[in-house]
Motif scaffolding. Structure first.
Motif, mmCIF file in Angstrom:
data_model
loop_
_atom_site.group_PDB
_atom_site.id
_atom_site.type_symbol
_atom_site.label_atom_id
_atom_site.label_comp_id
_atom_site.label_asym_id
_atom_site.label_seq_id
_atom_site.Cartn_x
_atom_site.Cartn_y
_atom_site.Cartn_z
ATOM 1 N N ASP A 79 14.690 54.613 0.612
ATOM 2 C CA ASP A 79 14.699 53.994 -0.723
ATOM 3 C C ASP A 79 13.527 53.343 -0.907
ATOM 4 O OD1 ASP A 79 14.654 52.186 1.270
ATOM 5 O OD2 ASP A 79 16.213 50.542 0.538
ATOM 6 N N GLN A 80 12.357 53.617 -0.138
ATOM 7 C CA GLN A 80 10.971 52.891 -0.534
ATOM 8 C C GLN A 80 10.021 54.168 -0.765
ATOM 9 O OE1 GLN A 80 10.491 49.450 -0.501
ATOM 10 N NE2 GLN A 80 12.615 49.511 -0.175
ATOM 11 N N PHE A 99 29.274 55.984 -16.711
ATOM 12 C CA PHE A 99 28.388 55.143 -16.735
ATOM 13 C C PHE A 99 28.001 54.601 -15.434
ATOM 14 C CE2 PHE A 99 26.775 50.731 -17.581
ATOM 15 C CZ PHE A 99 25.728 50.626 -18.686
ATOM 16 N N ASP A 100 29.003 54.265 -14.849
ATOM 17 C CA ASP A 100 28.842 53.220 -13.663
ATOM 18 C C ASP A 100 28.250 54.133 -12.418
ATOM 19 O OD1 ASP A 100 29.941 51.007 -14.289
ATOM 20 O OD2 ASP A 100 32.170 51.514 -13.853
ATOM 21 N N ASN A 101 28.455 55.717 -12.372
ATOM 22 C CA ASN A 101 27.829 56.530 -11.585
ATOM 23 C C ASN A 101 26.288 56.293 -11.620
ATOM 24 O OD1 ASN A 101 28.879 58.515 -9.625
ATOM 25 N ND2 ASN A 101 30.671 58.235 -11.075
ATOM 26 N N ILE A 102 25.892 56.529 -12.861
ATOM 27 C CA ILE A 102 24.432 56.647 -13.236
ATOM 28 C C ILE A 102 23.871 55.156 -12.908
ATOM 29 C CG2 ILE A 102 22.770 57.025 -15.291
ATOM 30 C CD1 ILE A 102 24.814 58.746 -16.370
ATOM 31 N N ALA A 103 24.613 53.926 -13.330
ATOM 32 C CA ALA A 103 23.842 52.811 -12.981
ATOM 33 C C ALA A 103 23.882 52.220 -11.727
ATOM 34 C CB ALA A 103 24.926 51.785 -13.744
ATOM 35 N N LEU A 106 20.482 51.122 -10.231
ATOM 36 C CA LEU A 106 19.964 49.908 -10.803
ATOM 37 C C LEU A 106 20.732 48.709 -10.601
ATOM 38 C CD1 LEU A 106 19.509 51.529 -14.523
ATOM 39 C CD2 LEU A 106 17.717 51.341 -12.359
ATOM 40 N N LYS A 107 22.027 48.789 -10.061
ATOM 41 C CA LYS A 107 22.770 47.708 -9.971
ATOM 42 C C LYS A 107 22.135 46.992 -8.426
ATOM 43 C CE LYS A 107 26.812 48.482 -12.539
ATOM 44 N NZ LYS A 107 28.304 49.123 -12.630
ATOM 45 N N LEU A 108 21.992 47.984 -7.543
ATOM 46 C CA LEU A 108 21.380 47.864 -6.092
ATOM 47 C C LEU A 108 20.225 47.040 -6.246
ATOM 48 C CD1 LEU A 108 22.147 51.226 -4.222
ATOM 49 C CD2 LEU A 108 23.393 48.939 -4.011
ATOM 50 N N GLN A 109 19.277 47.136 -7.414
ATOM 51 C CA GLN A 109 18.155 46.592 -7.687
ATOM 52 C C GLN A 109 18.501 45.215 -8.408
ATOM 53 O OE1 GLN A 109 15.348 49.026 -9.665
ATOM 54 N NE2 GLN A 109 15.793 50.783 -8.752
ATOM 55 N N GLU A 110 19.666 44.797 -8.635
ATOM 56 C CA GLU A 110 20.115 43.603 -9.123
ATOM 57 C C GLU A 110 19.213 43.600 -10.281
ATOM 58 O OE1 GLU A 110 19.656 40.754 -6.234
ATOM 59 O OE2 GLU A 110 21.333 41.362 -4.857
ATOM 60 N N GLU A 114 21.442 43.880 -19.300
ATOM 61 C CA GLU A 114 21.023 44.488 -20.613
ATOM 62 C C GLU A 114 20.055 45.433 -20.354
ATOM 63 O OE1 GLU A 114 20.749 41.292 -19.667
ATOM 64 O OE2 GLU A 114 22.338 40.169 -21.130
ATOM 65 N N THR A 115 19.256 45.303 -19.165
ATOM 66 C CA THR A 115 18.243 46.220 -18.604
ATOM 67 C C THR A 115 19.015 47.656 -18.235
ATOM 68 O OG1 THR A 115 16.570 44.635 -18.107
ATOM 69 C CG2 THR A 115 16.258 46.858 -17.129
ATOM 70 N N ILE A 116 20.004 47.193 -17.577
ATOM 71 C CA ILE A 116 20.616 48.472 -16.920
ATOM 72 C C ILE A 116 21.384 49.320 -18.080
ATOM 73 C CG2 ILE A 116 22.691 48.844 -15.579
ATOM 74 C CD1 ILE A 116 22.227 46.663 -13.594
#
Length: 358
Positions: A79-80, A99-103, A106-110, A114-116
């Protein structure tokens, strides 16, 4: 974008040496394909780059950063490494919407909601999934599910994409459609792609360059699709890249003869030795009269757009294809047992050591 460098990579699993002293550079922004038979180590090399495996020897660099080096103990976590990965089985979560699959990355990055939303919808539009964001994977076709997997890998804006046989589970029409979409995505985003496949057609269609690996994990040739297909450096590459004809050549008394027959093969700059000439079916020129090697048509197959002929020249069998329209217009409709004359657009010379001379 990213440049990938493999330096003297070796990897063994138990007693099975998969890769040995392999070196390769993938240039910034290109679509590079690893092509070879199943079990040759293509996927292992990709997994080493992704960080899912660690090399036994050698270094891996992404741009100028060393991400794997067993000597110094460097092993940057997956992941780095700033990359996205897509596998052949899609690996989309069945209980999550598109949507949730793709997101998910980004959710892991918190990131802020709005950005997500903005980044996900940009990628949804880019991979032609607009209007399907609320659907579950079970409500999608195979091609749409693969687009979800691509979007999820792209949404975090990686500099490098790793694709491991991503089109294998699609039918022929979808494979053709998706391979062009992947190439278009790469052009639009300007990212580096390392693509792994054993499908020659896909590799030729999407690659800027490709490397041909043999069954022992050694790289036999690196080049553009045209160089690999038309100017194969050895017999293994020529055979692997599609339907191939080979003509054994005997050098005797200053002339080159077809196999053990008495027909002299005239071709430019052949070395004074025994060897083998290779050609594609499209390189064979047929005629009903004139000059050339005399042969016999031993099989005729009507394939719709093309006529497929099998020709016997002094015991050497060649395959050739003629457009059906051309065959009708130029009196090239043969029947089995009919005599023909054979010439060539192109021939490649392979010495007995299997080193191509061109």
């Amino acid at each position: 974008m990213a440049t990938i460098t493999f330096e003297n990579i070796s990897k063994t699993f138990g007693s099975n040496e998969v890769l040995k002293d392999l070196s390769l550079v993938v240039e910034d922004g290109e679509c590079f394909t690893l092509l070879g038979p199943s079990g040759c180590g293509k996927t292992v090399l990709l997994r080493l780059l992704a960080g899912f495996e660690v090399p036994d020897a050698g270094r891996i660099l992404i741009d100028d950063q060393v991400v794997a080096d067993p000597v110094t103990g460097v092993d940057v976590q997956p992941d780095q490494r700033g990359l996205g990965v897509v596998f052949q089985d899609y690996a989309v979560w069945p209980h999550m919407t598109v949507f949730d699959n793709i997101a998910y990355p980004l959710k892991l990055q918190e990131l802020p909601k709005e950005t997500i939303y903005q980044q996900v919808m940009e990628i949804v539009d880019l991979v032609n999934l607009t209007g399907l964001e609320k659907r579950l994977p079970s409500q999608l076709s195979g091609g749409q599910q693969q687009r979800v997997a691509l979007a999820r890998a792209l949404v975090a804006k990686p500099s490098l994409m790793l694709l491991d046989e991503p089109l294998n589970n699609l039918d022929a029409n979808l494979r053709e459609e998706m391979r062009f979409e992947i190439k278009e995505l790469q052009k639009k985003l300007g990212i580096t792609i390392l693509y792994v496949t054993h499908d020659q057609e896909i590799a030729l269609a999407i690659s800027d360059r490709l490397a041909i690996m043999d069954k022992n994990g050694a790289i036999q040739q690196i080049g553009t699709p045209w160089q690999i297909y038309e100017k194969s450096e050895n017999e293994m590459v020529f055979k692997f890249m599609g339907l191939a004809n080979f003509i054994p050549v005997r050098y005797e008394a200053g002339s080159h003869f077809v196999d053990q027959g008495q027909q002299v093969l005239q071709w430019k700059a052949l070395p004074a030795e025994n060897g083998k000439l290779g050609c594609r079916p499209s390189d064979v020129i047929l005629s009903k009269s004139g000059h050339g090697l005399k042969g016999t048509v031993v099989r005729v197959s009507f394939l719709g757009a093309v006529m497929d002929y099998m020709i016997d020249i002094d015991g050497v069998i060649l395959r050739t294809e003629v457009s059906t329209n051309t065959a009708l217009q130029q009196d090239l409709m043969f029947v089995e047992g009919e005599c023909c004359y054979v010439n060539f657009h192109e021939l490649l010379w392979f010495a007995d050591t299997e080193q191509a001379r061109g």
